[in-house]
Enzyme design. Sequence first.
Site, mmCIF file in Angstrom:
data_model
loop_
_atom_site.group_PDB
_atom_site.id
_atom_site.type_symbol
_atom_site.label_atom_id
_atom_site.label_comp_id
_atom_site.label_asym_id
_atom_site.label_seq_id
_atom_site.Cartn_x
_atom_site.Cartn_y
_atom_site.Cartn_z
ATOM 1 N N LYS A 13 62.455 10.705 -6.980
ATOM 2 C CA LYS A 13 62.939 9.773 -6.078
ATOM 3 C C LYS A 13 64.065 10.474 -5.236
ATOM 4 O O LYS A 13 64.202 10.322 -4.074
ATOM 5 C CB LYS A 13 63.623 8.502 -6.751
ATOM 6 C CG LYS A 13 64.312 7.577 -5.959
ATOM 7 C CD LYS A 13 64.372 6.320 -6.844
ATOM 8 C CE LYS A 13 65.108 6.442 -8.236
ATOM 9 N NZ LYS A 13 66.434 6.922 -8.397
ATOM 10 N N ARG A 88 68.638 -2.369 -10.663
ATOM 11 C CA ARG A 88 67.965 -1.515 -11.635
ATOM 12 C C ARG A 88 67.714 -2.744 -12.874
ATOM 13 O O ARG A 88 67.049 -2.380 -14.023
ATOM 14 C CB ARG A 88 68.906 -0.812 -12.603
ATOM 15 C CG ARG A 88 68.265 0.785 -12.355
ATOM 16 C CD ARG A 88 69.267 1.494 -13.135
ATOM 17 N NE ARG A 88 68.904 2.887 -13.332
ATOM 18 C CZ ARG A 88 68.902 3.798 -12.717
ATOM 19 N NH1 ARG A 88 69.418 3.761 -11.403
ATOM 20 N NH2 ARG A 88 68.660 5.223 -12.987
ATOM 21 N N ARG A 127 65.178 19.911 -14.632
ATOM 22 C CA ARG A 127 66.287 19.765 -13.703
ATOM 23 C C ARG A 127 67.515 19.875 -14.269
ATOM 24 O O ARG A 127 68.440 20.308 -13.460
ATOM 25 C CB ARG A 127 66.150 18.427 -12.618
ATOM 26 C CG ARG A 127 66.405 17.400 -13.493
ATOM 27 C CD ARG A 127 66.223 15.800 -12.570
ATOM 28 N NE ARG A 127 66.615 15.007 -13.599
ATOM 29 C CZ ARG A 127 66.428 13.766 -13.042
ATOM 30 N NH1 ARG A 127 66.174 13.365 -11.939
ATOM 31 N NH2 ARG A 127 67.175 12.775 -13.926
ATOM 32 N N ARG A 129 70.092 18.499 -15.567
ATOM 33 C CA ARG A 129 71.169 17.821 -15.291
ATOM 34 C C ARG A 129 71.889 17.434 -16.630
ATOM 35 O O ARG A 129 70.990 17.241 -17.457
ATOM 36 C CB ARG A 129 70.762 16.376 -14.605
ATOM 37 C CG ARG A 129 71.837 15.906 -13.548
ATOM 38 C CD ARG A 129 71.362 14.817 -12.820
ATOM 39 N NE ARG A 129 71.037 13.682 -13.680
ATOM 40 C CZ ARG A 129 70.440 12.505 -13.155
ATOM 41 N NH1 ARG A 129 69.961 12.498 -12.074
ATOM 42 N NH2 ARG A 129 70.316 11.617 -13.953
ATOM 43 N N ARG A 140 66.175 6.580 -21.510
ATOM 44 C CA ARG A 140 66.399 6.210 -20.117
ATOM 45 C C ARG A 140 64.951 5.540 -19.883
ATOM 46 O O ARG A 140 64.805 4.524 -18.991
ATOM 47 C CB ARG A 140 66.757 7.288 -18.824
ATOM 48 C CG ARG A 140 68.085 7.759 -19.268
ATOM 49 C CD ARG A 140 68.845 7.821 -17.907
ATOM 50 N NE ARG A 140 68.235 8.933 -16.918
ATOM 51 C CZ ARG A 140 68.589 10.346 -17.480
ATOM 52 N NH1 ARG A 140 69.231 10.359 -18.185
ATOM 53 N NH2 ARG A 140 67.965 10.916 -16.378
HETATM 54 P P1 ADP Z 1 67.775 8.574 -12.853
HETATM 55 O O1 ADP Z 1 66.966 8.537 -11.514
HETATM 56 O O2 ADP Z 1 67.437 9.919 -13.370
HETATM 57 O O3 ADP Z 1 67.651 7.634 -13.665
HETATM 58 P P2 ADP Z 1 70.238 7.895 -11.539
HETATM 59 O O4 ADP Z 1 71.200 8.990 -10.864
HETATM 60 O O5 ADP Z 1 69.773 6.987 -10.734
HETATM 61 O O6 ADP Z 1 69.093 8.751 -12.487
HETATM 62 O O7 ADP Z 1 70.993 7.326 -12.616
HETATM 63 C C1 ADP Z 1 71.926 7.945 -13.768
HETATM 64 C C2 ADP Z 1 72.263 6.855 -14.813
HETATM 65 O O8 ADP Z 1 73.679 6.258 -13.914
HETATM 66 C C3 ADP Z 1 71.518 5.935 -15.385
HETATM 67 O O9 ADP Z 1 70.813 6.356 -16.467
HETATM 68 C C4 ADP Z 1 72.574 4.779 -15.689
HETATM 69 O O10 ADP Z 1 73.347 5.212 -16.661
HETATM 70 C C5 ADP Z 1 73.465 4.897 -14.478
HETATM 71 N N1 ADP Z 1 73.224 4.195 -13.368
HETATM 72 C C6 ADP Z 1 72.642 4.426 -12.045
HETATM 73 N N2 ADP Z 1 72.351 3.510 -11.412
HETATM 74 C C7 ADP Z 1 72.527 2.241 -12.102
HETATM 75 C C8 ADP Z 1 72.624 0.693 -11.906
HETATM 76 N N3 ADP Z 1 71.914 0.339 -10.938
HETATM 77 N N4 ADP Z 1 72.777 -0.171 -12.873
HETATM 78 C C9 ADP Z 1 73.144 0.473 -13.961
HETATM 79 N N5 ADP Z 1 73.345 1.768 -14.367
HETATM 80 C C10 ADP Z 1 73.080 2.779 -13.426
#
Ligand code: ADP
Length: 196
Positions: A13, A88, A127, A129, A140
């Site tokens: 994404k 989410r 990746r 991270r 996750r």
């Molecule tokens: P990925 O696409 O790998 O899940 P993101 O960068 O979108 O990574 O998110 C990383 C972390 O940030 C998530 O695992 C969560 O803990 C937090 N996070 C991101 N966006 C949200 C959201 N909309 N609601 C709740 N937690 C979030």
Amino acid sequence: MWIVFISPPGAGKGTQCERLVRALGLPHLSTGEMLREAMQTQSPLGQAAAEYMHSGQLVPDHLVMDILQQRLDEHDCNQGCLLDGFPRTLCQAELLHELLERRGTPLDRVLALDVDRDELVRRMLQRQRPDDTPETIAQRLEVYQAETAPLLDYYRRQDLLLTVDGMQSPDDVFRSLMAGLDQVRRRHGHEPEDPS
Ligand code: ADP
């Protein structure tokens, strides 16, 4: 143009979002990025979010809404944006709906990528991270299935969902996403061109 991009972690994404915002001229709002920045600067919000992020849990809705609302108030978001990683949960989707209704700008499209579980794990382990350990990855993915996947049906029922096969090459994924946005772009006065 208001676009939401939903996909399981590791689906690619981030890469597609970068290309989409360049092609569409929209601000890119990634709640994950915003939360990681807040953690790095050790702001109170970042400190509150850290324990959730490090264990692969979702950050509580009110913290995510706070950080998102601040960003949406900046004027470059007046004409819309690409929302990456938000909403989410169904609760966040309802809050987004209310927020957009107040602004008088309905959501235009919801994009989603479909990728096999094994491939997701492989991509995330590559990746490197800091929050990508085998344990948080499993967590996750589980959280995605339980909390986020139901949004696909929610948006499908509203006729907003476009699902693209994320196992294709990055170029083909991008082409499919752009093709799925043709109608929306016309509605907003953009003449769709060949994205290749
Ligand atoms: P990925 O696409 O790998 O899940 P993101 O960068 O979108 O990574 O998110 C990383 C972390 O940030 C998530 O695992 C969560 O803990 C937090 N996070 C991101 N966006 C949200 C959201 N909309 N609601 C709740 N937690 C979030």
